[in-house]
Design a protein around this motif. Structure first.
Motif, PDB file in Angstrom:
ATOM      1  N   THR A 358      41.620  53.796  46.784  1.00 61.02           N
ATOM      2  CA  THR A 358      41.431  52.328  47.510  1.00 61.02           C
ATOM      3  C   THR A 358      41.703  52.721  48.840  1.00 61.02           C
ATOM      4  OG1 THR A 358      43.852  51.869  46.825  1.00 61.02           O
ATOM      5  CG2 THR A 358      41.997  50.844  45.694  1.00 61.02           C
ATOM      6  N   THR A 366      38.376  46.807  47.141  1.00 62.94           N
ATOM      7  CA  THR A 366      38.572  47.322  45.841  1.00 62.94           C
ATOM      8  C   THR A 366      40.126  47.459  45.481  1.00 62.94           C
ATOM      9  OG1 THR A 366      38.268  49.562  46.241  1.00 62.94           O
ATOM     10  CG2 THR A 366      36.306  48.226  45.520  1.00 62.94           C
ATOM     11  N   ALA A 383      38.048  48.291  40.671  1.00 59.85           N
ATOM     12  CA  ALA A 383      36.980  47.559  40.574  1.00 59.85           C
ATOM     13  C   ALA A 383      37.267  46.352  41.920  1.00 59.85           C
ATOM     14  CB  ALA A 383      36.938  46.434  39.417  1.00 59.85           C
ATOM     15  N   SER A 384      36.001  45.689  42.187  1.00 61.88           N
ATOM     16  CA  SER A 384      36.245  44.686  43.265  1.00 61.88           C
ATOM     17  C   SER A 384      37.357  43.767  43.094  1.00 61.88           C
ATOM     18  CB  SER A 384      34.941  43.973  43.588  1.00 61.88           C
ATOM     19  OG  SER A 384      34.747  43.011  42.551  1.00 61.88           O
ATOM     20  N   LYS A 385      38.193  43.122  44.058  1.00 61.38           N
ATOM     21  CA  LYS A 385      39.120  42.225  43.803  1.00 61.38           C
ATOM     22  C   LYS A 385      38.582  41.044  43.078  1.00 61.38           C
ATOM     23  CE  LYS A 385      42.189  43.936  47.385  1.00 61.38           C
ATOM     24  NZ  LYS A 385      42.712  43.843  48.554  1.00 61.38           N
TER      25      LYS A 385
END
Ligand code: C5P
Length: 424
Positions: A358, A366, A383-385
């Motif tokens: 990240t 992410t 993953a995306s937030k």
């Protein structure tokens, strides 16, 4: 219909007399808070003009796969990625056949093929076309692939025949689409969330703060709304719009955040503390701007209240979730926090040079999370937030529901598989 708030819905319109009803569908989707983009097939253009959909959706309509200008503006892959869900309404017999075959013969079929998001179809056609074995086979095959079938309804048709084949009313389509985004697991619950940084005044123009963006807390607020919760979001200064249907309280300092939380905690079933609260504040914020005439300047700092620890002490019945950003020894520090603050759950993420995934900074889009609770843990990979928030809410709900039961399977690592993920 809070589940559709801020959702990107791609509406495909195909050649059917019911195409005119799709304009009302766009209007209703937008009323429910969704952003809508429309893709029309060539056949749809025989029934309604693109201008109609441009007017009701507020965006130019997408029509051609091989139009270089349109592809440059927003190509078929971008459209597929943009969509949170795709609904083809009305879906003609020909379009269902092409979808069943996996054809990419025009823009809409190509977008459907490229999209990894939920796909729904609302068929509309003559009743004999609907009951024809070819269509029946196609529809069965689409349903087996997980494509959601909405309708068709029975009744008198435009051609004078009576039977199944009428497109479902737009309001029903909107409800079924909303269900796609609804886990409903927090219906009737109130979730209080802190987010963002706090700012601690040094003088009227300067402050101490940190790089927290607030994205995780805001994404969790949205995911909790999707799960049916009433959400109160206490946010420090951030550059984010509040998700729809979230009550936002804006604060600046840690003391203000503590006061805002204290004023609303009685309403909360679950408290999620994502805020990066400044641990210290200047003991005395100077009333005048500090001049730079001294070669050394010492600021005396004093400890801020620990909001999360305070909530747990004073309201032990509230299910408390803490966050921990650590540079090393993630699990050890996270578990120590769980113990020290007597929390139900700690969500940890690596920051600093070791967080190569990240880039180790606050504010990134992410993240990867490790979730710890007494006797168990779960890993949520990079993953995306927004996606992580939608995965984290079911983990919180599951622990919330099990809180009073004897913890079974101590030490078990929960790997989230497809079946245990939310529907979106
Ligand atoms: O102890 P530490 O600051 O690392 O704990 C982090 C967790 O505690 C986060 O959930 C944060 O929101 C919360 N916290 C708080 N008030 C503070 C400091 C941290 O609520 N003053």
């Amino acid at each position: 219909m809070t589940q559709l708030a801020n959702k990107h819905i791609l509406l495909g319109v195909t050649g059917s007399i019911a195409a005119y009803k799709a304009a009302d569908l766009v209007r209703r989707l937008r009323e429910a808070g969704a952003e809508v983009r429309v893709v029309m097939t060539e056949g749809a253009g025989e029934f309604v003009t693109p201008m109609t959909f441009q007017a009701v959706s507020g965006h130019p309509v997408h029509q051609d796969l091989l139009d270089a200008d349109a592809e440059a503006a927003m190509g078929h892959i971008e459209l597929a990625r943009w969509a949170d869900a795709i609904i083809v309404a009305p879906a003609s017999a020909d379009f269902l056949a092409r979808l069943a075959q996996g054809r990419a013969s025009d823009l809409l079929s190509t977008v459907c093929l490229a999209a990894e998001r939920p796909l729904a179809v609302a068929p509309a056609m003559n009743t004999h076309m609907w009951t024809n074995p070819a269509t029946v086979d196609n529809v069965r095959s689409l349903q087996q692939r997980g494509i959601l079938l909405i309708g068709p309804d029975e009744g008198e048709q435009a051609c004078g025949d009576v039977g199944a084949g009428r497109m479902s009313p737009p309001e029903q389509i909107v409800t079924r689409l909303a269900d796609l985004f609804s886990t409903g697991s927090l219906t009737g619950k109130t979730v209080l969330i802190t987010a963002g940084p706090t700012r601690e005044a040094i003088d009227p123009v300067r402050y101490l703060s940190n790089h927290s963006s607030g994205k995780m807390g805001f994404s969790l607020a949205e995911a909790a709304v999707e799960a049916g919760a009433r959400v109160i979001l206490v946010s420090g200064p951030v550059n984010l719009a509040a998700p729809a249907h979230v009550e936002r309280l804006e604060v600046i300092s840690a003391q203000q955040m503590a006061a805002a939380v204290a004023s609303r905690i009685d309403e909360a079933d679950i408290f999620i503390a994502t805020a990066a609260v400044a641990d210290y504040r200047p003991s005395r914020a100077r009333p005048e701007k500090i001049k730079k005439d001294q070669s050394h300047l010492t600021l005396e700092l004093e400890k801020n209240p620990d909001i999360l620890a305070g909530v747990k002490q004073q309201h032990p019945g509230v299910f408390c979730v803490g966050f921990a950003a650590e540079t090393t020894d993630l699990e050890r520090y996270a578990r120590a926090k769980l113990e020290a603050k007597q929390l139900e759950m700690v969500v940890a993420n690596q920051v600093g040079p070791a967080a190569t995934d990240t880039d180790g900074t606050f504010g990134s889009e992410t993240n990867a999370l490790q979730v710890f609770w007494p006797g168990g843990e779960a890993h949520l990979p990079l993953a995306s937030k927004a996606q992580l928030a939608r995965q984290l809410i079911p983990v919180i709900v599951s622990r919330y529901e099990q809180r009073d039961r004897t913890a079974a399977g101590k030490g078990k690592i929960v790997k989230l598989n497809q079946a245990s993920r939310p529907k979106i």
